[in-house]
Design a protein around this motif. Sequence first.
Motif, PDB file in Angstrom:
ATOM      1  N   VAL A 159     164.961 -16.937 165.295  1.00  0.00           N
ATOM      2  CA  VAL A 159     164.192 -18.130 165.140  1.00  0.00           C
ATOM      3  C   VAL A 159     162.938 -18.516 165.985  1.00  0.00           C
ATOM      4  CG1 VAL A 159     164.815 -20.775 165.142  1.00  0.00           C
ATOM      5  CG2 VAL A 159     166.286 -19.285 164.097  1.00  0.00           C
ATOM      6  N   ALA A 160     162.020 -19.083 165.713  1.00  0.00           N
ATOM      7  CA  ALA A 160     160.831 -19.375 166.444  1.00  0.00           C
ATOM      8  C   ALA A 160     160.429 -20.781 166.441  1.00  0.00           C
ATOM      9  CB  ALA A 160     159.578 -18.364 166.423  1.00  0.00           C
ATOM     10  N   MET A 161     160.045 -21.398 167.471  1.00  0.00           N
ATOM     11  CA  MET A 161     159.295 -22.813 167.301  1.00  0.00           C
ATOM     12  C   MET A 161     157.735 -22.653 167.000  1.00  0.00           C
ATOM     13  SD  MET A 161     161.585 -24.919 167.464  1.00  0.00           S
ATOM     14  CE  MET A 161     163.329 -25.032 167.902  1.00  0.00           C
ATOM     15  N   ILE A 162     157.450 -23.550 166.345  1.00  0.00           N
ATOM     16  CA  ILE A 162     155.858 -23.600 165.900  1.00  0.00           C
ATOM     17  C   ILE A 162     155.274 -24.619 166.850  1.00  0.00           C
ATOM     18  CG2 ILE A 162     154.276 -23.973 164.107  1.00  0.00           C
ATOM     19  CD1 ILE A 162     156.357 -23.391 161.832  1.00  0.00           C
ATOM     20  N   LEU A 163     154.368 -24.037 167.545  1.00  0.00           N
ATOM     21  CA  LEU A 163     153.351 -25.040 168.411  1.00  0.00           C
ATOM     22  C   LEU A 163     152.613 -25.852 167.844  1.00  0.00           C
ATOM     23  CD1 LEU A 163     153.014 -22.617 171.534  1.00  0.00           C
ATOM     24  CD2 LEU A 163     154.935 -24.067 170.793  1.00  0.00           C
ATOM     25  N   ASP A 164     152.434 -27.328 168.327  1.00  0.00           N
ATOM     26  CA  ASP A 164     151.333 -27.940 167.797  1.00  0.00           C
ATOM     27  C   ASP A 164     150.459 -27.915 168.857  1.00  0.00           C
ATOM     28  OD1 ASP A 164     149.783 -30.071 167.511  1.00  0.00           O
ATOM     29  OD2 ASP A 164     151.193 -31.380 166.789  1.00  0.00           O
ATOM     30  N   VAL A 165     149.355 -27.164 168.861  1.00  0.00           N
ATOM     31  CA  VAL A 165     148.575 -27.111 169.990  1.00  0.00           C
ATOM     32  C   VAL A 165     147.824 -28.162 170.599  1.00  0.00           C
ATOM     33  CG1 VAL A 165     146.213 -25.975 170.425  1.00  0.00           C
ATOM     34  CG2 VAL A 165     148.007 -24.675 169.214  1.00  0.00           C
ATOM     35  N   ASP A 166     147.366 -28.837 169.674  1.00  0.00           N
ATOM     36  CA  ASP A 166     146.615 -30.343 170.224  1.00  0.00           C
ATOM     37  C   ASP A 166     147.618 -31.220 170.781  1.00  0.00           C
ATOM     38  OD1 ASP A 166     143.541 -30.357 169.189  1.00  0.00           O
ATOM     39  OD2 ASP A 166     144.594 -29.810 167.432  1.00  0.00           O
ATOM     40  N   ALA A 167     148.667 -31.458 170.370  1.00  0.00           N
ATOM     41  CA  ALA A 167     149.655 -32.212 171.200  1.00  0.00           C
ATOM     42  C   ALA A 167     150.126 -31.647 172.239  1.00  0.00           C
ATOM     43  CB  ALA A 167     150.805 -32.385 170.176  1.00  0.00           C
ATOM     44  N   LEU A 168     150.184 -30.432 172.594  1.00  0.00           N
ATOM     45  CA  LEU A 168     150.618 -29.707 173.486  1.00  0.00           C
ATOM     46  C   LEU A 168     149.736 -29.976 174.752  1.00  0.00           C
ATOM     47  CD1 LEU A 168     153.160 -27.695 174.443  1.00  0.00           C
ATOM     48  CD2 LEU A 168     151.346 -25.876 173.779  1.00  0.00           C
ATOM     49  N   LEU A 169     148.471 -29.378 174.321  1.00  0.00           N
ATOM     50  CA  LEU A 169     147.355 -29.522 175.477  1.00  0.00           C
ATOM     51  C   LEU A 169     146.726 -30.923 175.586  1.00  0.00           C
ATOM     52  CD1 LEU A 169     145.159 -26.225 174.377  1.00  0.00           C
ATOM     53  CD2 LEU A 169     146.904 -26.428 176.336  1.00  0.00           C
ATOM     54  N   GLY A 170     146.976 -31.765 174.738  1.00  0.00           N
ATOM     55  CA  GLY A 170     146.529 -33.111 175.085  1.00  0.00           C
ATOM     56  C   GLY A 170     147.096 -34.007 176.238  1.00  0.00           C
ATOM     57  N   GLY A 171     148.415 -33.696 176.350  1.00  0.00           N
ATOM     58  CA  GLY A 171     149.191 -34.230 177.475  1.00  0.00           C
ATOM     59  C   GLY A 171     148.931 -33.727 178.790  1.00  0.00           C
ATOM     60  N   VAL A 172     148.756 -31.947 178.749  1.00  0.00           N
ATOM     61  CA  VAL A 172     148.560 -31.385 179.982  1.00  0.00           C
ATOM     62  C   VAL A 172     147.328 -31.524 180.502  1.00  0.00           C
ATOM     63  CG1 VAL A 172     148.880 -28.954 180.646  1.00  0.00           C
ATOM     64  CG2 VAL A 172     150.444 -29.680 179.216  1.00  0.00           C
ATOM     65  N   LEU A 173     146.331 -31.475 179.629  1.00  0.00           N
ATOM     66  CA  LEU A 173     144.835 -31.486 180.128  1.00  0.00           C
ATOM     67  C   LEU A 173     143.993 -32.620 180.236  1.00  0.00           C
ATOM     68  CD1 LEU A 173     143.704 -28.107 178.263  1.00  0.00           C
ATOM     69  CD2 LEU A 173     144.660 -28.343 180.482  1.00  0.00           C
ATOM     70  N   GLU A 186     147.192 -35.955 162.755  1.00  0.00           N
ATOM     71  CA  GLU A 186     147.967 -35.001 163.652  1.00  0.00           C
ATOM     72  C   GLU A 186     149.570 -34.798 163.047  1.00  0.00           C
ATOM     73  OE1 GLU A 186     148.012 -37.165 167.445  1.00  0.00           O
ATOM     74  OE2 GLU A 186     145.983 -36.429 167.954  1.00  0.00           O
ATOM     75  N   SER A 187     150.047 -35.402 162.194  1.00  0.00           N
ATOM     76  CA  SER A 187     151.373 -35.508 161.539  1.00  0.00           C
ATOM     77  C   SER A 187     151.473 -34.449 160.674  1.00  0.00           C
ATOM     78  CB  SER A 187     151.820 -36.923 160.963  1.00  0.00           C
ATOM     79  OG  SER A 187     151.095 -36.900 159.682  1.00  0.00           O
ATOM     80  N   ILE A 188     150.179 -33.993 160.024  1.00  0.00           N
ATOM     81  CA  ILE A 188     149.902 -32.733 159.223  1.00  0.00           C
ATOM     82  C   ILE A 188     149.380 -31.619 159.793  1.00  0.00           C
ATOM     83  CG2 ILE A 188     150.470 -33.904 157.046  1.00  0.00           C
ATOM     84  CD1 ILE A 188     147.368 -34.222 156.659  1.00  0.00           C
ATOM     85  N   GLN A 189     149.501 -31.675 161.298  1.00  0.00           N
ATOM     86  CA  GLN A 189     148.818 -30.571 161.958  1.00  0.00           C
ATOM     87  C   GLN A 189     147.419 -30.467 161.857  1.00  0.00           C
ATOM     88  OE1 GLN A 189     151.228 -29.485 164.215  1.00  0.00           O
ATOM     89  NE2 GLN A 189     152.329 -30.835 162.835  1.00  0.00           N
ATOM     90  N   GLY A 190     146.965 -31.663 161.652  1.00  0.00           N
ATOM     91  CA  GLY A 190     145.097 -31.572 161.569  1.00  0.00           C
ATOM     92  C   GLY A 190     144.587 -31.986 162.950  1.00  0.00           C
ATOM     93  N   THR A 191     143.333 -31.914 163.002  1.00  0.00           N
ATOM     94  CA  THR A 191     142.409 -32.394 164.087  1.00  0.00           C
ATOM     95  C   THR A 191     141.339 -33.185 163.379  1.00  0.00           C
ATOM     96  OG1 THR A 191     140.936 -30.408 164.024  1.00  0.00           O
ATOM     97  CG2 THR A 191     142.729 -30.393 165.422  1.00  0.00           C
ATOM     98  N   ILE A 192     140.683 -34.066 164.030  1.00  0.00           N
ATOM     99  CA  ILE A 192     139.796 -34.960 163.855  1.00  0.00           C
ATOM    100  C   ILE A 192     138.916 -35.383 165.008  1.00  0.00           C
ATOM    101  CG2 ILE A 192     141.109 -37.140 164.260  1.00  0.00           C
ATOM    102  CD1 ILE A 192     139.735 -38.459 161.878  1.00  0.00           C
ATOM    103  N   ARG A 193     137.580 -35.308 164.818  1.00  0.00           N
ATOM    104  CA  ARG A 193     136.731 -35.738 165.877  1.00  0.00           C
ATOM    105  C   ARG A 193     135.228 -36.404 165.236  1.00  0.00           C
ATOM    106  NH1 ARG A 193     132.103 -31.856 166.775  1.00  0.00           N
ATOM    107  NH2 ARG A 193     132.587 -29.957 165.167  1.00  0.00           N
ATOM    108  N   ILE A 194     134.550 -37.167 165.967  1.00  0.00           N
ATOM    109  CA  ILE A 194     133.607 -38.078 165.504  1.00  0.00           C
ATOM    110  C   ILE A 194     132.148 -37.516 166.080  1.00  0.00           C
ATOM    111  CG2 ILE A 194     132.567 -40.248 165.381  1.00  0.00           C
ATOM    112  CD1 ILE A 194     135.379 -41.149 165.939  1.00  0.00           C
ATOM    113  N   GLU A 195     131.299 -37.386 165.285  1.00  0.00           N
ATOM    114  CA  GLU A 195     129.788 -37.282 165.666  1.00  0.00           C
ATOM    115  C   GLU A 195     128.914 -38.523 164.808  1.00  0.00           C
ATOM    116  OE1 GLU A 195     128.497 -33.486 163.728  1.00  0.00           O
ATOM    117  OE2 GLU A 195     129.525 -32.390 164.985  1.00  0.00           O
ATOM    118  N   SER A 196     128.011 -38.868 165.811  1.00  0.00           N
ATOM    119  CA  SER A 196     127.290 -40.011 165.422  1.00  0.00           C
ATOM    120  C   SER A 196     126.105 -40.368 166.152  1.00  0.00           C
ATOM    121  CB  SER A 196     127.997 -41.360 165.775  1.00  0.00           C
ATOM    122  OG  SER A 196     127.532 -42.510 165.226  1.00  0.00           O
ATOM    123  N   ARG A 197     125.033 -40.761 165.616  1.00  0.00           N
ATOM    124  CA  ARG A 197     123.601 -41.211 165.870  1.00  0.00           C
ATOM    125  C   ARG A 197     123.291 -42.604 165.670  1.00  0.00           C
ATOM    126  NH1 ARG A 197     118.968 -37.571 164.041  1.00  0.00           N
ATOM    127  NH2 ARG A 197     117.983 -38.986 165.458  1.00  0.00           N
TER     128      ARG A 197
END
Length: 561
Positions: free
Chosen positions: A524-538, A379-390
């Motif tokens: 000047v514009a702020m760059i949004l971190d979508v996952d961090a932004l929505l994680g706390g809200v949703l 997340e510190s480099i604006q990435g995402t991670i998820r797991i798939e497993s069987r």
Amino acid sequence: MDRERDELLHTFMAEAHEILDEIERALLQLETGPDVHDVLQRVFRATHTLKGSAGSVGLGGLSDLGHAAEDVIEALCRGDLPLTTPVVSLLLETVDAARRLVAEIERGQVDRSTSHEEVIARLQEARRRGPEALQGACATGARRATEDDAEGATTLKSIRVAVEKLDRMADLIGELTLGRNRVARTLRAVRGEAGAALRDQMEEQDRLCKELEEAVRAARMVPVGPWFRHYERTVRDLAHAQGRLARLVVVHGDVEVDTAVVERFRDALTHLLRNAICHGIEAPEARRAAGKDPCGTITLHAAHERGGIALRISDDGAGMSRERIAARVRALGRHPAPDALPDHELFSLVFEPGFSTAAESSHLAGRGMGMDVVRRSVESIQGTIRIESREGHGTSLLIQLPLTLATIEGLSVGIGDERYVIPLRAVLACCDLPRGSLAHGGAQGLMVRSGRALPCVRLRALFGLGGAPPSEERVVIVAHGASEAGLVVDALDGEGRTVVKPLGQLFRRVPGISGSTILGDGSVAMILDVDALLGGVLRDAAPVDALDGRRAAPSAGGAPG
């Protein structure tokens, strides 16, 4: 004369690094590949070349080390010495010792080192006494792979231009773009032939600026293959330390990524490979009983996707047990009904701090901190991670990373007088906000998209900007983990590449903001971190079942969660 010898040493150093890499790759094939005799012959020839080249430039220590290794390899070829794991481990330690010698020579410490003499003595002892003289070789190799992994990875940093200088070039290109935009606005007011001629010249300047930006961006890129293949040794040694067999397979290693991303993600990748071995790959006997190859496979797959790089880290091990994870979730009180969660939501809970299903901890795994470190690193480099497993078939971790941290492709949006940039890799679509989806002034609500209820968040209310929203609002549909969500804004200003500016101390800990940028008009514009932004809200939002597309979405107002 000194100058000639320096040039000779420089040529030798480049050759030595290539030969040592070749020897290490061949040694790793001895335990997992066929044609052992052919591989041994390759190792012998490469070692003989290294020994001869070192002797020709007066590097006696490296030549002696090569000679001792040559004796052991020759005994293996003749069958006088059996090919065992401790023998291969000792030869791999010889490669490590040779690399240390080469590094010391590069630092000008040609005649100071004696670290290789112990390895020479062990090689000679192995030649005389056989495998019984090699007890502890595997443990030593595994310890080095675990504790000193970064030392062998320094070659990824050895680019011709320092990264800091490339960062400065990117900043200057951003400033140049801003200056060009100011001149272009002025030229629009110039009439007549003079104005037309100047605007034609500006188009040429635009082309040159874009080419320069692409050149600097390309200079920052490195192929992921050498970075991935560095871990072949780590996987092999860690597996042996756990009494297991494992090989690393790299797919599409020619995919390129910014060197800054490589450095920031290095520790996280080490954690994931360690977990694959400690929690995924089974012991050889268990794999045989399950009808699997006794040697497990860990695959690192890279591909370009959605303007970034998609990494898939897969193993063919035991997979993740829903029952054990759900039981641990209940014990920790992380969710009231973990059994009802879909796989991707249940598995995502392993990233919580302190989560571990290991029966006992060790120096390699089981302390419940590795996966939390991985998530924060991604997340510190604006990435995402998820797991798939069987269960019984293996586990895959799907990681989305940006190609570069210096610039991003972004969608500029407006909220009142404020401007924000949403990274384009997270954007799926844009549309008008359906009437009734959000209460007037409310922060959260639902809208219907393809027959499903989609949670949406009004950024004006979330950021506390005040003022009334316009009569017609826009929604930016973004990817959020394995699901989707909508960001409600006043206006869509367009997309383009922007230079990322670091945040000051005041904004560094503001959730949902990852950086800043200067737009083409100088604002000047702020760059949004979508996952961090929505994680706390949703995070606490109740799951919503699919809705009929003909039904109106319910409205939901209230304060942000």
